[in-house]
Design an enzyme around this catalytic site. Structure first.
Site, mmCIF file in Angstrom:
data_model
loop_
_atom_site.group_PDB
_atom_site.id
_atom_site.type_symbol
_atom_site.label_atom_id
_atom_site.label_comp_id
_atom_site.label_asym_id
_atom_site.label_seq_id
_atom_site.Cartn_x
_atom_site.Cartn_y
_atom_site.Cartn_z
ATOM 1 N N HIS A 82 -92.929 97.260 -45.010
ATOM 2 C CA HIS A 82 -94.099 98.121 -44.818
ATOM 3 C C HIS A 82 -93.797 98.367 -42.860
ATOM 4 O O HIS A 82 -95.433 98.292 -42.614
ATOM 5 C CB HIS A 82 -95.246 97.329 -45.125
ATOM 6 C CG HIS A 82 -95.799 97.701 -46.569
ATOM 7 N ND1 HIS A 82 -96.382 98.285 -47.367
ATOM 8 C CD2 HIS A 82 -95.705 96.718 -47.209
ATOM 9 C CE1 HIS A 82 -96.716 97.869 -48.259
ATOM 10 N NE2 HIS A 82 -95.623 97.140 -48.949
ATOM 11 N N LYS A 121 -101.231 100.058 -32.070
ATOM 12 C CA LYS A 121 -101.755 100.720 -32.278
ATOM 13 C C LYS A 121 -102.603 101.146 -31.330
ATOM 14 O O LYS A 121 -103.826 102.501 -31.780
ATOM 15 C CB LYS A 121 -102.703 99.945 -32.958
ATOM 16 C CG LYS A 121 -102.040 100.035 -34.593
ATOM 17 C CD LYS A 121 -102.984 98.608 -35.670
ATOM 18 C CE LYS A 121 -102.845 98.221 -36.627
ATOM 19 N NZ LYS A 121 -102.148 98.611 -37.309
ATOM 20 N N THR A 167 -103.563 103.096 -43.876
ATOM 21 C CA THR A 167 -104.317 103.485 -44.729
ATOM 22 C C THR A 167 -105.873 104.017 -44.688
ATOM 23 O O THR A 167 -106.751 104.684 -44.697
ATOM 24 C CB THR A 167 -104.413 102.568 -46.115
ATOM 25 O OG1 THR A 167 -104.573 101.522 -45.363
ATOM 26 C CG2 THR A 167 -102.864 103.306 -46.795
ATOM 27 N N LYS A 194 -109.276 98.402 -37.454
ATOM 28 C CA LYS A 194 -108.386 97.990 -37.761
ATOM 29 C C LYS A 194 -107.679 97.119 -36.750
ATOM 30 O O LYS A 194 -107.680 96.302 -35.712
ATOM 31 C CB LYS A 194 -106.606 99.197 -37.062
ATOM 32 C CG LYS A 194 -107.057 99.898 -35.976
ATOM 33 C CD LYS A 194 -106.098 100.691 -35.962
ATOM 34 C CE LYS A 194 -106.863 102.822 -36.391
ATOM 35 N NZ LYS A 194 -105.597 102.751 -37.137
ATOM 36 N N ARG A 195 -107.084 96.011 -37.773
ATOM 37 C CA ARG A 195 -106.132 94.893 -36.711
ATOM 38 C C ARG A 195 -105.697 95.171 -35.319
ATOM 39 O O ARG A 195 -105.537 96.534 -34.670
ATOM 40 C CB ARG A 195 -104.694 94.182 -37.555
ATOM 41 C CG ARG A 195 -104.925 93.303 -38.292
ATOM 42 C CD ARG A 195 -105.696 92.647 -38.551
ATOM 43 N NE ARG A 195 -105.235 91.456 -38.147
ATOM 44 C CZ ARG A 195 -104.844 90.496 -38.323
ATOM 45 N NH1 ARG A 195 -104.779 90.372 -39.635
ATOM 46 N NH2 ARG A 195 -104.078 89.257 -37.489
ATOM 47 N N LYS A 221 -109.613 106.996 -45.958
ATOM 48 C CA LYS A 221 -110.651 106.199 -46.079
ATOM 49 C C LYS A 221 -111.407 107.350 -45.005
ATOM 50 O O LYS A 221 -111.872 107.441 -45.645
ATOM 51 C CB LYS A 221 -111.004 105.162 -45.777
ATOM 52 C CG LYS A 221 -109.692 104.095 -47.016
ATOM 53 C CD LYS A 221 -110.016 102.537 -46.601
ATOM 54 C CE LYS A 221 -108.884 101.876 -47.119
ATOM 55 N NZ LYS A 221 -108.304 99.793 -46.765
HETATM 56 C C1 26V Z 1 -96.277 90.030 -41.951
HETATM 57 C C2 26V Z 1 -96.154 89.029 -41.754
HETATM 58 C C3 26V Z 1 -95.165 88.347 -40.224
HETATM 59 C C4 26V Z 1 -95.494 86.884 -41.121
HETATM 60 C C5 26V Z 1 -96.394 86.029 -40.846
HETATM 61 C C6 26V Z 1 -97.384 86.803 -41.887
HETATM 62 C C7 26V Z 1 -97.427 88.224 -42.132
HETATM 63 C C8 26V Z 1 -97.792 88.743 -42.366
HETATM 64 C C9 26V Z 1 -97.889 90.226 -43.237
HETATM 65 C C10 26V Z 1 -97.339 90.801 -42.784
HETATM 66 C C11 26V Z 1 -97.107 92.321 -42.498
HETATM 67 C C12 26V Z 1 -96.944 93.622 -41.306
HETATM 68 C C13 26V Z 1 -96.732 94.559 -42.484
HETATM 69 C C14 26V Z 1 -97.822 95.844 -42.816
HETATM 70 O O1 26V Z 1 -98.749 94.862 -42.464
HETATM 71 N N1 26V Z 1 -97.918 96.930 -42.640
HETATM 72 C C15 26V Z 1 -98.841 97.569 -43.108
HETATM 73 O O2 26V Z 1 -98.829 98.136 -44.450
HETATM 74 C C16 26V Z 1 -99.761 99.135 -44.520
HETATM 75 C C17 26V Z 1 -100.026 99.468 -45.527
HETATM 76 O O3 26V Z 1 -98.026 100.787 -46.082
HETATM 77 C C18 26V Z 1 -99.407 101.058 -43.709
HETATM 78 O O4 26V Z 1 -100.110 101.369 -43.553
HETATM 79 C C19 26V Z 1 -98.935 100.584 -42.243
HETATM 80 O O5 26V Z 1 -98.715 101.151 -41.659
HETATM 81 C C20 26V Z 1 -98.606 98.745 -41.743
HETATM 82 O O6 26V Z 1 -98.224 98.284 -40.303
#
Ligand code: 26V
Length: 831
Positions: free
Chosen positions: A375, A572, A674, A566-567, A678
């Protein structure tokens, strides 16, 4: 204490009951029953919570029969199962979704109305299940809805965090985090299943021993055990009798803590150890910006992988009595990013150490059942765990990872003899003073499928991050473009638009979003456009009311509603958005307002608590808002609001009321997005870069119906070595003025406050190249403003966006996963 699964009495009269009725009188009767007889409330009770709880139990009852019938259907057909393993499920509220999918919203509303109660008030009393950070967690939730709607036997496995995503308050323009005690008043949507408790081990060491038949085997000894107790949440499909399961694990101390170790001498230490066990599922890590290597996080990841696989194997053994010959044909695990990737070595361990299999057979099963979704391309978010940490926390798992690596590197050196660099590049272990386990590589080696989440993202993965692996195993790599569920993101959150669409083309679109294309011809019908516009205005009023309540800022619905939620992350580019706002402000101050379109800018999102720049960006947005909103010369021409505590439930009001969706990441950085989908479904137009799924949205609507700007991903990379923001600023009078204002105008009482932001923008090493896209963005925003003043044209474009959103239903995404990866049969459920 724990009910044991050993004294089952089968009684058809107990379990095989007729389904509960869905009509007004029966809903009313059950609601009154729960309120009075179960919850014990009376006419003096002032809290809306118990009204909500009584209704939730009434609705849940109507899922129970269907839930049981779904389990029976799956068992009876001995079908292949899919499992979605995820550290995050960002579910939001459940009540409205359950009523919608059961088809009882109107009946329930009527039953409550007859009792003098407004259903909306009860729906609003529910606290969001915020067990996720953002896109990745919400995608998992939308996937579950689509799996149930498509009648696919897919079960979600996750963690029942005691505290979900933090609540964000804004104090003095700054983010303050507060704990999210979402379970404080109980959770009517979960059913505890202590009879399926599992044990998860940590610490200890690996021991080799000789088995009865004289072979060597290994086992994990002297470990500390933690119990994993499952809580099940029903996932109803859309009006089809299917109810799937999301199983969330809670950590609990083993009984040993309460018995043996509680002798007089170590009582306090024992209680502390018990707490340490229960801490594992205490809190969601609120960090999606960078991997931070915390031991507790690795404990969480292993906890999920181990408990879930043991659960699946235990169920397998009940039905197949230890025969694993068809296990790989009957099971498939989808790993939501690398977070659950301990599942690869853990399944090996369970098959070898617990089920007595040899390596080759265990590897055959593991590598034919695991599939991995990536992701993110951001290197700082890629998970790596110190080998040292693995060794002390999960010694047996590290052994297995090292063995996987040894065998894998043999394959690599066989294919590319004498290529030492390649071996070092591809090794699951990154060598150095502190060797690290590369979790993404572990996931790739252990999986038969690796996918990205939008076309561009999947391409960039095989050209960059995973290039070596693509050369070795091109057949593993594929794309699955994300989606969102049209049930929550149109039918539930945008009732007036849904009614208009269904009036026009019938209601088949809810379960088959491609049908929504049939509203496209009505874009040429002035009467339809008028009704569409009226719906949008009503939704804008609802959003304006929320902004007024939460921010104390008045949005005029005649203005364009320009939204970025968004975050908060530098890639971003909320900064680019705010630079445009400052530019508009500067125009107003200079009287350059010919051809002006009034605009309300809404920005919302959470910053990771340790992400300094993201927090400073929040402060900047708030300060800019304060200056602009209180300037009488500005008035209705421009408003800026930062909405606190952005979450699923806020988006349900935001996306229907938005005119312009901001999707402005640096090209090549947003894997998919995503939120963009929406907004599109709800008739917003997008201003966006050629990034992630924006590209596919543009392909669907055509460039007449999309405000495209900025460098492409290739251009971004080509520009990097010669990037000179100082020269760009110097050559652009507008940007120069904006930078000037940034230097002091919004930090009058704290000089220098935003220097880090100025430095970031002016640095030739700015990874996000904010200055590079400024001019193109400003010009695109001017096209937006000009287009909005032509109401008929804008409305036509809005209709076309919704009409062309069919591709972005998670029903399509899940069908793609199923056709290419899972290969599950649809299982109808008796009803
Ligand atoms: C990474 C980490 C790193 C360590 C600590 C906890 C933690 C929690 C979550 C993440 C994931 C980050 C990746 C993410 O959220 N990607 C997003 O995924 C969406 C669904 O596929 C996508 O639409 C977004 O573009 C993408 O940024």
């Amino acid at each position: 204490m724990t009910p044991k699964d050993n004294q089952q009495v089968y009684s058809p009269g107990l379990t095989e009951l007729p389904p509960l009725p869905l009509d007004v009188p029966s809903l009313s009767e059950d609601f009154r029953h729960y309120y009075t007889h179960n919850l014990g409330r009376d006419k003096y009770c002032r809290s809306i919570h118990y009204h909500y709880a009584a209704l939730a139990l009434t609705v849940r009852d109507r899922l129970m029969e269907r839930w049981k019938n779904t389990r029976y259907a799956y068992i009876d057909s001995d079908c292949r199962h899919g499992y979605y393993l995820s550290l995050e499920f960002l579910m939001g509220r459940a009540l409205g979704n359950a009523m919608l999918n059961l088809g009882i919203t109107d009946e329930t509303s009527q039953a409550l109305f007859d009792l003098g109660i407004k259903m909306e008030d009860l729906v609003s009393a529910e606290i969001d299940a915020g067990l996720g950070n953002g896109g990745l967690g919400r995608l998992a939730a939308c996937f579950l809805d689509s799996c149930a709607t498509l009648q696919l036997p897919v079960m979600g496995y996750g963690i029942r965090y005691e505290y979900g995503m933090f609540r964000q308050r804004i104090v003095n323009g700054q983010q303050v985090e507060e704990p999210d005690r979402w379970l404080r008043d109980g959770n009517p949507w979960e059913v505890a299943r202590p009879e399926y408790t599992q044990r998860v081990s940590y610490g200890g060491r690996t021991e080799f021993y000789r088995t009865n038949d004289g072979n060597f085997a290994s086992r994990w000894v002297e470990a500390n055990n933690v119990l994993a107790v499952p809580y099940d949440i029903p996932i109803p499909g859309y009006r089809n009798g299917t109810v799937n399961t999301l199983r969330l694990w809670k950590a609990a101390a083993t009984d040993e803590f309460d018995l043996g170790e509680f002798n007089a001498g170590s009582y306090a230490e024992s209680v502390a150890a018990k707490n340490a066990a229960e801490n594992i599922t205490m809190v969601l890590y609120p960090n999606d910006a960078s991997e931070n290597g915390k031991e507790l996080r690795l404990r969480q990841q292993y906890f999920l992988a181990s408990a879930s696989l043991q659960d699946i194997i235990a169920r397998w053994n009940v039905l197949h009595k230890g025969d694993f010959s068809t296990f790989a044909e009957k099971n498939c695990f989808q790993l939501n990013d690398t977070h659950p990737s301990c599942a690869v070595p853990e399944l090996m361990r369970l098959l070898m150490d617990e089920q007595g299999m040899g390596w080759d057979q265990a590897w055959d099963i593991t590598s034919r059942t695991m599939a991995y979704t990536n992701h993110t391309l951001l290197p700082e978010a890629l998970e790596k765990w110190p080998m040292q940490l693995f060794r002390q926390l999960l010694p047996r798992i590290l052994d297995i990872i090292l063995e996987i690596n040894a065998r894998f590197l043999a394959v690599v050196s066989n294919r590319w003899p004498d290529d030492g660099n390649r071996l070092a590049r591809m090794s699951l272990i990154e060598e150095g003073p502190n060797p690290q386990v590369r979790m993404a590589y572990l996931a790739i080696v252990g999986s038969f499928s690796v996918n990205g989440v939008a076309e561009l993202h999947s391409q960039l993965l095989v050209q960059g991050l995973f290039k070596d692996f693509y050369e070795l195993w091109p057949h593993k790599f594929n794309n699955k473009t994300n989606g969102v569920t049209p049930r929550r993101w149109i039918a539930w959150c945008n009732e007036p638009m849904s009614a208009l669409i269904s009036d026009t083309i019938g209601d088949g679109w809810v379960a088959d979003l491609q049908q929504i294309r049939r509203i496209a011809p009505h874009a040429d019908d002035a009467g339809f456009r008028e009704r569409w516009h009226a719906v949008k205005q009503a939704n804008k009023q609802r959003l304006a009311d929320m902004v007024s309540q939460e921010c104390g800022i008045t949005f005029n619905p005649e203005s364009i509603f320009d939204v970025q939620v968004k975050r908060i992350h530098e890639y971003k580019r909320q900064l680019l958005n705010i630079l445009h706002v400052i530019h508009l402000y500067s125009r107003i101050k200079r009287g350059e307002t010919t051809g002006w379109t009034n605009r309300c800018v809404l920005i919302g999102g959470k910053a990771a608590p340790g992400y300094y720049m993201a927090k400073l960006i929040i402060k900047l947005i708030n300060n800019v808002g304060q200056v602009i909103n209180s300037d009488p010369q500005v008035g209705d021409m421009l408003k800026v609001a930062f909405l606190p505590n952005y979450r699923v439930t806020a988006m349900e009001i935001i996306c229907p009321g938005t005119d312009l969706s901001e999707q402005i990441s640096t090209a090549g950085k947003e894997a998919s997005g995503t939120g963009n989908m929406k907004f599109m479904m709800n008739g917003a137009l997008t201003i966006g870069t050629l990034d992630g799924a924006n590209i596919e949205i543009l392909e669907e609507v055509g460039d007449d119906n999309f405000f495209m700007f900025g460098l492409t991903a290739d251009e971004v990379e080509a520009m990097r070595p010669i990037y000179d923001p100082a020269a760009i600023i110097d050559a652009d009078a507008d940007l120069k003025r904006v930078m000037q204002l940034l230097r002091g105008h919004f930090s009058m009482f704290e000089p220098g406050l935003f220097d880090p932001i100025i430095n970031a923008i002016t640095s030739p090493h700015d990874p996000w190249m904010v200055a590079a896209d400024f001019r193109s963005f400003i010009d695109a925003q001017q096209r937006v403003a000009d287009t909005y003043r032509d109401r008929e044209r804008w409305t036509r474009m809005s209709i076309i966006n919704t009409a062309h959103s069919g591709k972005f239903s998670t029903d399509r995404t899940i069908e793609d996963y199923n056709n290419d990866i899972w290969r599950l049969e649809q299982i109808p459920v008796a009803r």
